[in-house]
Write a protein that holds these residues in place. Structure first.
Motif, short mmCIF file in Angstrom:
data_model
loop_
_atom_site.label_atom_id
_atom_site.label_comp_id
_atom_site.label_asym_id
_atom_site.label_seq_id
_atom_site.Cartn_x
_atom_site.Cartn_y
_atom_site.Cartn_z
N SER A 226 22.45 -7.01 54.35
CA SER A 226 21.65 -7.81 55.29
C SER A 226 20.38 -6.96 56.03
N GLU A 227 20.56 -5.68 56.26
CA GLU A 227 19.77 -4.79 56.73
C GLU A 227 18.74 -4.10 55.97
N GLN A 228 18.69 -4.40 54.72
CA GLN A 228 17.84 -3.56 53.51
C GLN A 228 16.41 -4.24 53.93
N PRO A 229 15.74 -3.17 54.35
CA PRO A 229 14.09 -3.64 54.68
C PRO A 229 13.04 -3.65 53.38
N PHE A 230 12.25 -4.51 53.47
CA PHE A 230 11.17 -4.60 52.37
C PHE A 230 10.02 -4.68 53.39
N ALA A 231 8.77 -4.34 52.33
CA ALA A 231 7.51 -4.78 52.98
C ALA A 231 6.59 -5.47 51.88
N PHE A 232 5.68 -5.96 52.15
CA PHE A 232 4.92 -6.76 51.25
C PHE A 232 3.45 -6.45 51.16
N GLN A 233 3.09 -6.09 49.95
CA GLN A 233 1.53 -5.71 49.80
C GLN A 233 0.89 -6.97 49.80
N LEU A 234 -0.17 -6.97 50.25
CA LEU A 234 -1.32 -7.79 50.55
C LEU A 234 -2.49 -7.83 49.81
N TYR A 235 -3.12 -8.43 48.81
CA TYR A 235 -4.39 -8.35 48.57
C TYR A 235 -5.06 -9.82 49.25
N VAL A 236 -5.89 -9.43 50.15
CA VAL A 236 -6.51 -10.80 50.75
C VAL A 236 -7.46 -11.58 49.86
N GLN A 237 -7.29 -12.78 49.86
CA GLN A 237 -7.92 -13.51 48.61
C GLN A 237 -9.10 -14.15 49.51
N ASN A 238 -10.15 -14.48 48.22
CA ASN A 238 -11.34 -14.91 48.76
C ASN A 238 -10.95 -16.48 49.57
N GLU A 239 -10.01 -17.09 49.02
CA GLU A 239 -9.67 -18.64 49.62
C GLU A 239 -8.69 -17.96 50.67
N ARG A 240 -9.10 -17.82 51.69
CA ARG A 240 -8.16 -17.15 52.74
C ARG A 240 -7.01 -17.82 53.20
N GLU A 241 -6.97 -19.02 53.01
CA GLU A 241 -5.87 -20.10 53.19
C GLU A 241 -4.63 -19.71 52.20
N ARG A 242 -4.92 -19.15 51.27
CA ARG A 242 -3.96 -18.64 49.97
C ARG A 242 -3.21 -17.69 50.65
N SER A 243 -3.78 -16.92 51.35
CA SER A 243 -3.17 -15.35 51.72
C SER A 243 -2.49 -15.80 52.99
N GLU A 244 -2.83 -16.73 53.79
CA GLU A 244 -2.05 -17.31 55.01
C GLU A 244 -0.86 -17.85 54.51
N LYS A 245 -0.91 -18.54 53.25
CA LYS A 245 0.21 -19.06 52.95
C LYS A 245 1.46 -18.04 52.38
N GLN A 246 0.77 -17.17 51.86
CA GLN A 246 1.69 -15.95 51.35
C GLN A 246 2.22 -15.36 52.58
N LEU A 247 1.66 -15.08 53.42
CA LEU A 247 2.27 -14.35 54.70
C LEU A 247 3.20 -15.38 55.36
N ARG A 248 3.18 -16.70 55.55
CA ARG A 248 4.38 -17.43 55.96
C ARG A 248 5.40 -17.55 55.26
N GLU A 249 5.16 -17.37 53.91
CA GLU A 249 6.36 -17.41 52.74
C GLU A 249 7.27 -15.88 53.40
N VAL A 250 6.23 -15.03 53.24
CA VAL A 250 6.93 -13.51 53.20
C VAL A 250 7.55 -13.29 54.54
N VAL A 251 7.16 -13.67 55.76
CA VAL A 251 7.64 -13.86 56.86
C VAL A 251 8.85 -14.65 57.03
N LYS A 252 9.00 -15.50 56.48
CA LYS A 252 10.30 -16.64 56.55
C LYS A 252 11.34 -15.85 55.64
#
Length: 503
Positions: A226-252
């Motif tokens: 349960s303590e295994q850490p992960f990081a998420f690589q982000l390429y910001v998209q032209n449609e910024r809301e797509r990146s915001e959705k991605q970030l909500r998913e990885v945070v969750k």
């Protein structure tokens, strides 16, 4: 759904009527062709055929359900007269190529890469191994380590060495992590899950690619604790809301850090990758695509640009330092931000100075010195050189930021040299992908980590350093490396000011 024969499906092989088979289900993708991010030709190569192997290698499960309406399902396919689909034929070819070696037979990372070159499909090898232009930057990333020599000490009790390290507030068993590496399922069906399991068992961190072939939540479900850490690589998209959705998913899903990638705002010219794509395109030239072969310059959608270029469709090219404020607002306060792709001392200094004026908190927790594995700008400086320039010209940033490097790491000696010059952690990308090949999967990735662990421990013993915090510039001779250092940024600024004053 209708039961269809393979012969019936094979009649729909044009841009006007394009059917493809994915895992025995037949889809009519005619209307989707103009909207496919990789261009219509990448689908039309499989018009009227089984595209299962190709599709599953680069798309996460659930992609079809999110992309196509239910009405796109035409039916299911059955084989007639023992005729097999193209995908199954390809599977048989790949199985026949498997070498008899086991992961334990691999003695070093070069063995892992050689095994992968013989067992991966031509397309997968081209994507993993390719780099920009003449691939000199990729080669130099590793070759530059030869310019640093060790200065070992004797009469030290080297019976026990400790490789325990830290990264982003987490304890790791090695100063090693897996850098973002896309499309792992091109090498093995378990893809990024296999890498996750190996990292968890060995106690190191995995940065999950924005272009992973599995969804982030599915990958982290493969944790060994349960303590295994992960990081998420982000390429910001032209449609910024797509990146915001991605970030909500990885945070969750429990992500601990976001790795904002900055060294490839546009794809480099990866000729090995593009050449294979063009060969595939020409092999299916008889298909009525309605498109002409092009040089595929810029951000074009033609599939002949290769897998790498297709993955960059929609990536934002307008990011500036102020966008860090936007990123910070998308994340919980305790979530870390890593900037990947810094290639000059000046930008590292700027990263260390980024603060949120409202909260007074730093916006950047760590930087990853990287030139995208030589896959972006040909002629970019190797990360080890940037690390040494940072140590020489701006050593104060090591007190503010954790500094990582990746690119060209092939030996435990490479890792130790980077640590002696100030790096906190060192990343590997291609070795983790290639270790999956030939059926190795998780065992292959574990073998890579084991090889590097053994080499790191041996190097420390032979140096006379028992813990990582004992490592430092006193253990290396950098005279050859210093001879090619870039200009001191402060002196360069003074020179510019003096020149302007004379004018």
């Amino acid at each position: 759904m209708r039961r269809l024969t393979f012969d019936e499906v094979s009649q729909h092989k044009s841009a006007q009527s394009c059917w493809v088979i994915i895992d025995t289900t037949v889809y009519d993708v005619t209307e989707f062709l103009p909207d496919h991010p990789g261009g219509s030709r990448s689908i039309l190569r499989f018009a009227g055929k089984d595209a299962t192997t190709e599709f599953e290698g680069i798309h996460p499960p659930g992609t079809l359900e999110e992309t196509l309406p239910e009405s796109a399902k035409v039916g299911t396919v059955e084989n007639v007269g023992g005729q097999e689909t193209a995908g199954k034929e390809k599977d048989k070819e790949e199985t026949a190529k498997l070498a008899p070696e086991t992961p334990e037979d691999m003695l070093n990372i070069a063995d892992i890469e050689d095994h992968a070159s013989r067992t991966l499909s031509k397309k997968a090898w081209a994507y993993y191994a390719s780099a920009s232009d003449d691939m000199r930057t990729k080669v130099y990333n590793n070759a530059i380590f030869n310019l640093v020599l060790f200065r070992p000490r004797i009469f030290r009790n080297i019976t026990v060495v400790d490789t325990t390290s830290h990264m982003l507030g987490f304890k790791t068993s090695l100063p090693l992590f897996v850098s973002p590496a896309a499309l792992a399922r091109l090498a093995h069906p378990d893809g990024e899950k296999a890498i996750a399991r190996a990292c968890g068992k060995h106690g190191i961190l995995q940065m999950i690619s924005n272009n992973a072939s599995l969804r982030y939540a599915d990958i982290v479900s493969a944790t060994v604790g349960s303590e295994q850490p992960f990081a998420f690589q982000l390429y910001v998209q032209n449609e910024r809301e797509r990146s915001e959705k991605q970030l909500r998913e990885v945070v969750k899903a429990g992500c601990k850090a976001v790795v904002l990638t900055l060294d490839a705002p546009t794809p480099g010219k990866r000729e090995m990758d593009e050449r294979v794509a063009r060969q595939e395109a020409r092999a299916t030239e008889t298909v009525d695509t309605g498109e002409a072969l092009s040089a595929n310059s810029g951000r074009g959608k033609d599939a002949e640009g290769g897998v790498g270029r297709a993955l960059f469709q929609g990536t934002a090219g307008d990011l500036e330092w102020e966008d860090l404020i936007w990123l910070r607002k998308q994340l919980p306060d305790d979530m870390k931000i890593v900037l990947k792709g810094l290639q000059t001392v000046e930008d590292v200094i700027l990263a260390a100075k980024q603060f949120d004026k409202t909260s007074g908190k730093a916006l950047v927790d760590a930087v990853l010195l990287s030139n995208h594995g030589g896959r972006a700008l040909e002629g970019a400086p190797p990360p080890l050189l940037v690390l040494q320039e940072l140590r020489m010209y701006a050593p104060e940033v090591f007190q503010t930021l954790e500094v990582y490097i990746d690119g060209g790491i092939r030996r435990g000696t490479d890792i130790i040299k980077a640590l002696c010059l100030g790096a906190t952690q060192v990343g590997i990308g291609r070795p983790a992908l290639m270790a999956l090949a030939g059926g190795f999967g998780e065992a292959g990735v574990s073998r890579v980590i084991q090889i590097l662990r053994e080499e790191v421990e041996t190097t420390m013993r032979l140096l006379g350093a028992l813990t990582l915090d004992q490592l430092g510039p006193q253990y290396v001779n950098t005279r050859q490396l210093d001879a090619i250092l870039g200009p001191d940024p402060s002196q360069a600024a003074l020179t510019t000011m003096h020149f302007k004053a004379k004018l």
